[in-house]
Structures are given as structure tokens and as C-alpha cells.
Design a protein around this motif. Structure first.
Motif, PDB file in Angstrom:
ATOM      1  N   ALA A   1     -13.005  -7.372   0.019  1.00 36.23           N
ATOM      2  CA  ALA A   1     -11.961  -6.415  -0.072  1.00 36.23           C
ATOM      3  C   ALA A   1     -11.514  -6.346  -1.595  1.00 36.23           C
ATOM      4  N   GLY A   2     -11.346  -7.582  -2.258  1.00 39.18           N
ATOM      5  CA  GLY A   2     -10.910  -7.257  -3.550  1.00 39.18           C
ATOM      6  C   GLY A   2     -11.736  -6.572  -4.539  1.00 39.18           C
ATOM      7  N   PHE A   3     -13.079  -6.804  -4.295  1.00 42.14           N
ATOM      8  CA  PHE A   3     -14.066  -6.086  -5.161  1.00 42.14           C
ATOM      9  C   PHE A   3     -13.993  -4.510  -4.904  1.00 42.14           C
ATOM     10  N   ALA A   4     -13.808  -4.190  -3.444  1.00 42.30           N
ATOM     11  CA  ALA A   4     -14.023  -2.962  -2.908  1.00 42.30           C
ATOM     12  C   ALA A   4     -12.736  -2.095  -3.395  1.00 42.30           C
ATOM     13  N   ALA A   5     -11.651  -2.798  -3.494  1.00 39.27           N
ATOM     14  CA  ALA A   5     -10.371  -2.134  -4.149  1.00 39.27           C
ATOM     15  C   ALA A   5     -10.342  -1.598  -5.415  1.00 39.27           C
ATOM     16  N   VAL A   6     -11.039  -2.721  -6.161  1.00 41.38           N
ATOM     17  CA  VAL A   6     -10.922  -2.182  -7.915  1.00 41.38           C
ATOM     18  C   VAL A   6     -12.093  -1.069  -7.882  1.00 41.38           C
ATOM     19  N   ARG A   7     -13.183  -1.183  -7.193  1.00 46.30           N
ATOM     20  CA  ARG A   7     -14.136  -0.141  -7.224  1.00 46.30           C
ATOM     21  C   ARG A   7     -13.555   1.098  -6.689  1.00 46.30           C
ATOM     22  N   LEU A   8     -13.028   1.291  -5.753  1.00 46.74           N
ATOM     23  CA  LEU A   8     -12.660   2.335  -5.014  1.00 46.74           C
ATOM     24  C   LEU A   8     -11.386   3.215  -5.344  1.00 46.74           C
TER      25      LEU A   8
ATOM     26  N   ILE B   1      -3.811  -9.672   0.489  1.00 45.23           N
ATOM     27  CA  ILE B   1      -3.476  -8.889  -0.590  1.00 45.23           C
ATOM     28  C   ILE B   1      -4.745  -8.006  -0.891  1.00 45.23           C
ATOM     29  N   SER B   2      -5.948  -8.541  -0.883  1.00 44.62           N
ATOM     30  CA  SER B   2      -7.079  -7.860  -0.985  1.00 44.62           C
ATOM     31  C   SER B   2      -7.241  -6.543  -0.082  1.00 44.62           C
ATOM     32  N   ILE B   3      -6.913  -6.895   1.133  1.00 41.84           N
ATOM     33  CA  ILE B   3      -6.948  -5.808   2.134  1.00 41.84           C
ATOM     34  C   ILE B   3      -6.080  -4.722   1.694  1.00 41.84           C
ATOM     35  N   GLY B   4      -4.752  -4.864   1.664  1.00 38.84           N
ATOM     36  CA  GLY B   4      -3.600  -4.211   1.125  1.00 38.84           C
ATOM     37  C   GLY B   4      -4.035  -3.477  -0.031  1.00 38.84           C
ATOM     38  N   LEU B   5      -4.511  -3.980  -1.143  1.00 38.35           N
ATOM     39  CA  LEU B   5      -5.029  -3.296  -2.292  1.00 38.35           C
ATOM     40  C   LEU B   5      -6.112  -2.189  -1.926  1.00 38.35           C
ATOM     41  N   LEU B   6      -7.031  -2.901  -1.082  1.00 32.69           N
ATOM     42  CA  LEU B   6      -8.009  -1.530  -0.385  1.00 32.69           C
ATOM     43  C   LEU B   6      -7.536  -0.591   0.215  1.00 32.69           C
TER      44      LEU B   6
ATOM     45  N   LEU C   1      -5.357  -3.609 -13.867  1.00 29.75           N
ATOM     46  CA  LEU C   1      -4.027  -4.321 -14.186  1.00 29.75           C
ATOM     47  C   LEU C   1      -2.856  -3.529 -13.503  1.00 29.75           C
ATOM     48  N   LEU C   2      -2.782  -2.364 -12.826  1.00 27.71           N
ATOM     49  CA  LEU C   2      -1.821  -1.992 -11.971  1.00 27.71           C
ATOM     50  C   LEU C   2      -1.928  -2.785 -10.529  1.00 27.71           C
ATOM     51  N   LEU C   3      -3.135  -2.925 -10.150  1.00 31.44           N
ATOM     52  CA  LEU C   3      -3.581  -3.654  -8.816  1.00 31.44           C
ATOM     53  C   LEU C   3      -3.074  -5.176  -8.998  1.00 31.44           C
ATOM     54  N   THR C   4      -3.439  -5.759 -10.272  1.00 28.48           N
ATOM     55  CA  THR C   4      -2.754  -7.188 -10.503  1.00 28.48           C
ATOM     56  C   THR C   4      -1.564  -7.302 -10.572  1.00 28.48           C
ATOM     57  N   ALA C   5      -0.724  -6.384 -11.240  1.00 31.30           N
ATOM     58  CA  ALA C   5       0.731  -6.355 -11.093  1.00 31.30           C
ATOM     59  C   ALA C   5       1.368  -6.482  -9.781  1.00 31.30           C
ATOM     60  N   HIS C   6       0.934  -5.394  -8.886  1.00 31.56           N
ATOM     61  CA  HIS C   6       1.439  -5.384  -7.480  1.00 31.56           C
ATOM     62  C   HIS C   6       0.919  -6.594  -6.781  1.00 31.56           C
ATOM     63  N   MET C   7      -0.118  -7.099  -7.011  1.00 28.81           N
ATOM     64  CA  MET C   7      -0.516  -8.516  -6.397  1.00 28.81           C
ATOM     65  C   MET C   7       0.283  -9.634  -6.632  1.00 28.81           C
ATOM     66  N   LEU C   8       0.640  -9.658  -7.875  1.00 29.71           N
ATOM     67  CA  LEU C   8       1.547 -10.784  -8.322  1.00 29.71           C
ATOM     68  C   LEU C   8       3.120 -10.539  -7.694  1.00 29.71           C
TER      69      LEU C   8
ATOM     70  N   PRO D   1       1.072  -1.146  -0.121  1.00 29.02           N
ATOM     71  CA  PRO D   1      -0.038  -0.110   0.068  1.00 29.02           C
ATOM     72  C   PRO D   1       0.805   1.093  -0.144  1.00 29.02           C
ATOM     73  N   ALA D   2       1.748   1.229   0.631  1.00 30.43           N
ATOM     74  CA  ALA D   2       2.820   2.411   0.794  1.00 30.43           C
ATOM     75  C   ALA D   2       3.378   2.952  -0.593  1.00 30.43           C
ATOM     76  N   THR D   3       3.808   1.602  -1.380  1.00 31.41           N
ATOM     77  CA  THR D   3       4.293   1.863  -2.530  1.00 31.41           C
ATOM     78  C   THR D   3       3.495   2.608  -3.716  1.00 31.41           C
ATOM     79  N   LEU D   4       2.227   1.984  -3.610  1.00 32.58           N
ATOM     80  CA  LEU D   4       0.889   2.403  -4.511  1.00 32.58           C
ATOM     81  C   LEU D   4       0.765   3.890  -4.083  1.00 32.58           C
ATOM     82  N   ALA D   5       0.615   4.115  -2.799  1.00 32.66           N
ATOM     83  CA  ALA D   5       0.338   5.458  -2.369  1.00 32.66           C
ATOM     84  C   ALA D   5       1.458   6.377  -2.593  1.00 32.66           C
ATOM     85  N   SER D   6       2.393   6.001  -2.713  1.00 32.55           N
ATOM     86  CA  SER D   6       3.611   7.044  -3.118  1.00 32.55           C
ATOM     87  C   SER D   6       3.719   7.485  -4.525  1.00 32.55           C
ATOM     88  N   TYR D   7       3.273   6.390  -5.332  1.00 31.07           N
ATOM     89  CA  TYR D   7       2.923   6.519  -6.883  1.00 31.07           C
ATOM     90  C   TYR D   7       2.003   7.700  -6.995  1.00 31.07           C
TER      91      TYR D   7
END
Length: 247
Positions: free
Chosen positions: A236-243, A152-157, A100-107, A76-82
Motif C-alpha cells: 500500500a505504501g508503494f502504491a500510494a507514492v506511485r499513484l 498509514i499506508s492504506i490511508g495514504l493510498l 515529502l508531503l505524504l511523509t509529513a502527514h504520515m509523521l 485521507p480527507a485532509t489531503l483530498a481537501s488540499y
């Protein structure tokens, strides 16, 4: 190479170029394992653990700790810094989809989590004679995968809404200690208070650790922790993509 593959490869290179990230995600969990394993009382059989040693009981907990570090603190810190540096805003002008971006970080996070877990299991077996394989391999892989995807879903959220790197790190770190406490880092197995054990059954990390502990001892996990983990993953995964927002 597809867009997802290129993006995943790029994020992987950026992760391994960051010495603090590598140290926190890989070196710290291994160091904790070594410290626990070098304590003589941790290598002695305990009657309250049905003859098991503390180092054996701690393996699923330490594997869960790796997930928390990677996906709740670092990702989350990496994505937020972006977002904070305007990188996400520039990406929003391209055909790239947020998923796509969230999937890359998840992988990337999943690869780091699995790799570190394997290193710890091998080191534990070689240095402290812990089991190299769980007693029930499939019963371990199922909750391991569900625990990883739920965390991972919670982290992406968190990453989807955090306005800054500091805010994301604070949110992730705020979950760090409660989740690890309920998972049994300080009071593993039978030593955990009953109320904490009952609450933990409905938190993602503790449910995952309880399921992995059962498989580590040779039993397929019960249905409740697996259902809890699947629920966190989906919601959490659905909410992360939607929000997710670029700015």
C-alpha cells in the motif's frame, strides 16, 4: 530546519487548530475507554477470558481504533481537501516531491496515534487498574509499529486517489466498521465467531490487534500477523507514492 521538518511542523499546527479533528482523534477514543471502564461488568473477571476482565481484553482493540480514526478517516480527507481546493496543484509547481508531503502527514498521524494511545494506556492503568505496560514490551512494540505503518499506508493510498474530501472520508469510513468488527470491537477475543477470526488474520487491523493481544498477555506474537502487516505496509505504501496525483 529541513523542508520535511517545516512541512511536518506546519501540518501539526493545522491539525491541532482543528477542533473536530482533535475531538475525533483524541477525545472520542478516550471517551469510549471511559464508558467501557465505567461499566461494572467490564471490570469483572470473565471465565471465558481465562480470568481476564473485558476492559483488559479491550485495550489492544481500542488502541487499534485510534489508528483507524486518525489514518483512515482524518488523514485521507485532509489531503483530498488540499487537492479539492487546488493547494496540491500549487505545490506541484514547487520543488516539493509527493513523497515529502505524504511523509509529513504520515509523521503527524503517527505522532497523534502514539500520543493518544499512551494517554489511554495511562488512564486505563490509573482509573481501571489495567496493565501500564504490556506483558511482553518488545512483542507489543513490533506489531504496534507494523499496524501503524500498514494503516498509514492504506490511508495514504486512499488520499493519493480520492478526488474530494467527501470521497476520501467515504472510503475511509467504508473501511472503518468492517475493520473494527474483524478486530473485535463488538465481539472481542474468544467470543468472536471462528470465520470472522480466520478472515481477520489477513486484515491489517485485526492482525495487528491479535498480535498486540498476545504481547499484552506476555507472549511474543506469531509470525503470520507480523508478515501480514509488513505486506500491507510495503504494497500500500508503494502504491500510494506511485499513484499520487496533484489534481
Amino acid at each position: 530546519m529541513t523542508g520535511l521538518a517545516r512541512l511536518t511542523a506546519t501540518e501539526s499546527k493545522l491539525f491541532f487548530r482543528s477542533k473536530p479533528s482533535v475531538g475525533y482523534a483524541i477525545v472520542v477514543p478516550i471517551a469510549v475507554l471511559l464508558i467501557f471502564g465505567l461499566i461494572p461488568s467490564f471490570r469483572a473477571a470473565k471465565p471465558e477470558y481465562d480470568g481476564l476482565r473485558l476492559i483488559d481484553a479491550y485495550m489492544p482493540v481500542l488502541i487499534g481504533m485510534v489508528m483507524v480514526i486518525v489514518v483512515l478517516n482524518l488523514m485521507p480527507a485532509t489531503l483530498a481537501s488540499y487537492r479539492e481546493r487546488g493547494i496540491l496543484l500549487r505545490l506541484s509547481t514547487t520543488p516539493m516531491r509527493p513523497s515529502l508531503l505524504l511523509t509529513a502527514h504520515m509523521l503527524v498521524s503517527l505522532a497523534v496515534t502514539v500520543g493518544t494511545s499512551v494517554i489511554m494506556i495511562v488512564l486505563g492503568a490509573v482509573l481501571f487498574d489495567t496493565a501500564l505496560l504490556p506483558g511482553h514490551v518488545l512483542g507489543f512494540l513490533v506489531p504496534y509499529a507494523l499496524t501503524a505503518t500498514s494503516m498509514i499506508s492504506i490511508g495514504l493510498l486512499i488520499a493519493a486517489r480520492a478526488s474530494s474530501e467527501l470521497a476520501a472520508f467515504g472510503a475511509g469510513f467504508g473501511l472503518f466498521f468492517p475493520l473494527l468488527f474483524l478486530a473485535g470491537l463488538w465481539t472481542p477475543g474468544p467470543l468472536m465467531p471462528q470465520w470472522a477470526h480466520a478472515i481477520g488474520e489477513f486484515t491489517p487491523l485485526a492482525a495487528g490487534v491479535q498480535a498486540m493481544e498476545a504481547a499484552w498477555l506476555g507472549e511474543f506474537p506469531a509470525g503470520l500477523p507480523l508478515a501480514v502487516l509488513a505486506g500491507y505496509t510495503v504494497v500500500a505504501g508503494f502504491a500510494a507514492v506511485r499513484l499520487f496525483r496533484w489534481e
